[in-house]
Design a protein around this motif. Structure first.
Motif, PDB file in Angstrom:
ATOM      1  N   CYS A  67      11.599 -36.040  65.896  1.00 46.26           N
ATOM      2  CA  CYS A  67      10.965 -36.599  64.698  1.00 46.26           C
ATOM      3  C   CYS A  67      11.479 -35.894  63.447  1.00 46.26           C
ATOM      4  O   CYS A  67      11.835 -36.536  62.457  1.00 46.26           O
ATOM      5  CB  CYS A  67       9.457 -36.470  64.828  1.00 46.26           C
ATOM      6  SG  CYS A  67       8.588 -37.033  63.364  1.00 46.26           S
ATOM      7  N   THR A  71      13.942 -38.542  61.532  1.00 42.46           N
ATOM      8  CA  THR A  71      13.322 -39.325  60.459  1.00 42.46           C
ATOM      9  C   THR A  71      14.173 -39.387  59.182  1.00 42.46           C
ATOM     10  O   THR A  71      14.348 -40.470  58.628  1.00 42.46           O
ATOM     11  CB  THR A  71      11.911 -38.787  60.170  1.00 42.46           C
ATOM     12  OG1 THR A  71      11.175 -38.782  61.392  1.00 42.46           O
ATOM     13  CG2 THR A  71      11.186 -39.662  59.159  1.00 42.46           C
ATOM     14  N   MET A 194       8.362 -41.542  68.484  1.00 48.73           N
ATOM     15  CA  MET A 194       8.007 -40.303  69.181  1.00 48.73           C
ATOM     16  C   MET A 194       7.527 -40.583  70.605  1.00 48.73           C
ATOM     17  O   MET A 194       7.853 -39.840  71.533  1.00 48.73           O
ATOM     18  CB  MET A 194       6.930 -39.544  68.397  1.00 48.73           C
ATOM     19  CG  MET A 194       7.472 -38.916  67.117  1.00 48.73           C
ATOM     20  SD  MET A 194       6.219 -37.991  66.207  1.00 48.73           S
ATOM     21  CE  MET A 194       6.112 -36.495  67.203  1.00 48.73           C
TER      22      MET A 194
END
Lengths: 273, 351
Positions: A67, A71, A194
């Motif tokens: 993550c 991201t 996730m």
């Protein structure tokens, strides 16, 4: 008349049902081949417990790392067009096409104790990736990162760019827009990423097998150093040593744990709609 | 409230482009940017807000903002599609921009309350945008843009997604709300009615260029070229030769018929004249009026035009006239009927 118009969907549903049965049957067979006492006995074995816990623990850490690293890239890909973008997209998807044992070998050739980055860490910090929890995370991250990046990207793409423009005119900097508008609105995509990363990681065998067959790690439950295998590696190990009976019992346990976690996560993320 | 100066603004964005846009939008003015879809209106607005790299320069007041990031330009922007933040309430949406202003939370509270009251949004404060109607959302969008007390307000087709009734109500509302703020406004639309009703001045954009800037009556009665004339509804565009020009009245021969024009004339032999279809009166007999042009013709086509009727007649040259359904019945019009068309010389404009 009604039946004629629905015919296509009836036939398609039947074909779809075949696929569903194909998915469910082996899994159901694993779970129902063992009675509860056998499963309880299996769970009582410390190496089995350690393996299942290590798999959950390592894959959750992997989802967090994915993550954090995935991201920002997802946001860039969702918002910017640049030369070589399709090359970047291809690199993101590359792990899907690489056999996982190959991925493991590649990782070992970079993060091994006497290789490129691995040597750097070993010489300077006395830190090893091979045979440690960080090695497991590297292996899991490599194979699951496409899920994280692509899901988060879809999340960001679902946010109207004009909404970000509006926030800019109101005085928010690019990062503020990301923090207050894009990130909260893309939350579903990121969480889905996730969950997929976690699910892919917990099931990973090939790359982990190469990079960290025996894993030495600091167990946060017992607060002591420990050595264990991840569950998929343990299952393969037991299968080779003792055969189907023993390995399938561990498989059943791992499956039950995964399915319950998966169900809980899907329920929780569904509620956020 | 500040003047906006656009100086040779050019920008390429995929297949859209802006070409050498020059314009001065006066301080406090309500300026309407009118043009067909794809003319570059939205890009110009976004360029002024700072979202596209341009050549040329943009000044707001006496400050050159060409290289300034959007968040430093102090511009209020209302976008075409609803860009309210769906995860925030109406009040949080309106308050959003105040976080980036150096004001106390009491001042912020007061400004938010003021905007909610002016925009008639009392009772909606805690609602999420997706529970609001189209008109309500546009009012929130406007309130959110105005709460930061911008020097300039840019609105991109705020009414385009609304039904006719809401559109009319909101058009007046927007005008009322904006006029309480005395902010220089650029309003983008492709709707001539909105342009005519709202604009202090109107700028016509076509194919990335600013073609004409003027008051609504200049735009609608004295278009600079055929393209603008056609776009603003000048359905009659005719070519002829000038036969005389005396005492401000120019006689133009079109296919053997003479048409009188009161307009400036630059001594060309061949000219194009244009005439709005609603400026022509039809009658069954040649009536005596103050209109200098009176011509006999035959009806060639009748077609509905919303609640009105579009009549095409042949009077040596083709003329399109718009009349009410009632007039059509009173005149017993049908294809082949003989009618007399009259129109003032001042209604005709030489292109």
């Amino acid at each position: 008349m009604r039946i004629r118009t629905e015919k296509t969907f009836i036939i398609f549903s039947i074909i779809g049902f075949i696929l569903l049965v194909f998915i469910i049957l082996p899994l159901a067979k694993i779970i129902f081949s063992h009675d509860l006492p056998t499963l309880a006995d299996t769970l009582a074995m410390p190496d089995v417990r350690d393996a299942i816990w290590l798999s959950i623990y390592a894959s959750l850490l992997t989802a967090v790392v994915a993550c954090i690293l995935g991201t920002p890239l997802a946001y860039v890909l969702a918002r910017k067009n640049f030369k070589g973008k399709s090359l970047v997209e291809a690199i993101v998807d590359l792990p899907l096409a690489v056999p996982h044992t190959v991925a493991g070998i590649g990782l070992l050739m970079v993060f091994g104790r006497q290789q490129m980055i691995g040597e750097l860490f070993y010489d300077n910090f006395d830190f090893r990736f091979f045979g440690t929890l960080s090695g497991v995370i590297l292996a899991m991250l490599f194979v699951s990162s496409p899920f994280m990046v692509n899901s988060a990207r879809e999340g960001f793409e679902s946010v109207n760019q004009r909404m970000e423009y509006a926030a800019r005119t109101l005085g928010a900097s690019q990062f503020e827009v990301f923090r207050r508008i894009s990130l909260p609105l893309a939350r579903r995509g990121i969480i889905t990423g996730m969950i997929l990363t976690w699910a892919r990681s917990i099931s990973e065998f090939g790359a982990v097998y190469i990079l960290a067959y025996f894993v030495s790690y600091w167990d946060i439950l017992s607060m002591e150093p420990n050595i264990a295998m991840t569950a998929p590696v343990l299952i393969a190990d037991q299968f080779l040593q003792y055969g189907l009976e023993r390995s399938s019992a561990i498989a059943a346990l791992l499956l039950l744990v995964c399915l319950s976690l998966f169900a809980i996560l899907r329920y929780l993320s569904g509620r956020q709609k | 409230m500040s003047q906006i100066t656009l100086n040779e603004v050019s920008c390429t964005l995929g297949k859209f482009e802006l070409i050498n846009i020059n314009a001065i939008i006066n301080s406090g003015e309500f300026f309407v940017l009118l043009g067909p879809t794809g003319a570059g209106k939205t890009i110009l607005l976004e360029a002024i807000a700072g979202f596209h790299t341009i050549t040329g320069s943009i000044m707001i007041g006496d400050k050159d903002v060409t290289d300034l990031v959007p968040e430093k330009r102090n511009i209020g922007f209302g976008f075409q599609d609803y860009t309210l933040f769906p995860h925030l309430t109406v009040e949080e949406n309106i308050r959003f921009g105040l976080k980036y202003r150096n004001i106390s939370s009491e001042q912020a509270d007061q400004r938010v309350r003021e905007l909610i009251s002016i925009s008639k949004l009392e009772g909606f404060e805690q609602r999420k945008p997706d529970t609001l109607s189209g008109g309500e959302r546009q009012r929130v969008t406007l309130a959110r843009a105005l709460v930061i007390q911008p020097e300039v307000l840019l609105l991109d087709e705020p009414l385009s997604a609304l039904d006719e009734q809401t559109k009319e109500v909101l058009r007046d509302e927007i005008h009322r709300i904006i006029s309480t703020f005395d902010v220089t406004t650029i309003y983008v639309t492709h709707d001539q009615t909105e342009a005519a009703m709202l604009g202090d001045r109107v700028g016509i954009m076509m194919n990335g260029r600013m073609i004409q800037v003027g008051t609504p009556s200049e735009i609608f009665y004295q278009p600079v070229n055929e393209e603008v004339a056609a776009f603003v509804g000048m359905e009659n565009i005719l070519e002829g030769t000038v036969t005389s020009s005396e005492e401000g009245i120019t006689a133009v021969n079109i296919n053997g018929s003479t048409l009188y024009v009161i307009d400036t004339y630059n001594m060309q032999k061949t000219v194009r004249v244009c005439l709005r279809p609603e400026d022509i009166i039809l009658s069954q007999t040649p009536v005596q009026t103050s209109a200098r042009n009176l011509i006999e013709g035959t009806v060639t086509r009748l077609s509905p035009y919303g609640t009105l009727i579009r009549v095409q007649i042949d009077c040596g040259y083709p003329l399109t006239v718009i009349i009410s359904r009632r007039s059509m019945e009173d005149l017993h019009l049908e294809v082949g009927s003989v009618v007399y068309a009259s129109f003032k010389a001042s209604a005709v404009h030489i292109l």
